[in-house]
Design an enzyme around this catalytic site. Sequence first.
Site, PDB file in Angstrom:
ATOM      1  NE  ARG A 139      -2.519  -1.897   3.188  1.00 56.51           N
ATOM      2  CZ  ARG A 139      -2.524  -3.222   3.362  1.00 56.51           C
ATOM      3  NH1 ARG A 139      -3.054  -3.986   2.417  1.00 56.51           N
ATOM      4  NH2 ARG A 139      -2.012  -3.757   4.430  1.00 56.51           N
ATOM      5  CD  GLU A 176       2.792 -12.717  17.025  1.00 53.67           C
ATOM      6  OE1 GLU A 176       2.285 -13.142  18.074  1.00 53.67           O
ATOM      7  OE2 GLU A 176       2.150 -12.156  16.107  1.00 53.67           O
TER       8      GLU A 176
END
Length: 244
Positions: free
Chosen positions: A130, A167
């Site tokens: 984006r 993560e």
Amino acid sequence: MRVVCCSNSSLAVTATLPSFPCLGPRFLPRIAIPISIPSSAIRFLPLRSTASPRQITTMASKNAQDQQDSRLESISSAIRVIPDFPKPGIMFQDITTLLLDTKAFKDTIDLFVERYRDKNISVVAGIEARGFIFGPPIALAIGAKFVPMRKPNKLPGEVISEEYSLEYGTDKMEMHVGAVQPGDRALIIDDLIATGGTLGAAIKLLERVGVHVVECACVIELPELKGRDRLGDKPLFVLVKGMA
């Protein structure tokens, strides 16, 4: 007849003198009466003004701030939040609805352009995907080149890459060799900063080849995820704040 008498060293005083009706008002005598008044008895009253320069500046600043707040409100309200996407517990910040609102989309670009137009930016680096939406119009408006920073195996030419941690596991950020030059001044842009991993990798990648990263910019920040901590000393500019 009343006559006002003045001198450079005294206050104005009023004296009553005999009238001369035969001379008419155009031929009244002018008489100076010297007086002596202690300086301690003299008071100077300030001139009246509709607004002081400080008040004018404050009002102008307030109007500019009101205009900016109005634009930010429209931008924030145009962003749709979708709960539990792409997995349970995630509040997804959907900017596709912002792109459907032509005024809010234009306001978004305008706010970035206003901030960076005079900062001598030579490169706008957009992070996949984006960042590719917001980066090119900003780059065109400020006279900078646009450089896409992509995930692995997306760019066809020779690349330089920077690995960063997620993560669970790792990922890479890549850029074409020769896309930027040492001494370039870069703005890194993305739609959102969460944990800051991709922005941090983009900073390291650009700095490895001698580029000065002026600032990072995002439309949305999720403050509770502390993404700023991964940017080092690089400043971050965001328009609105969301909830993770």
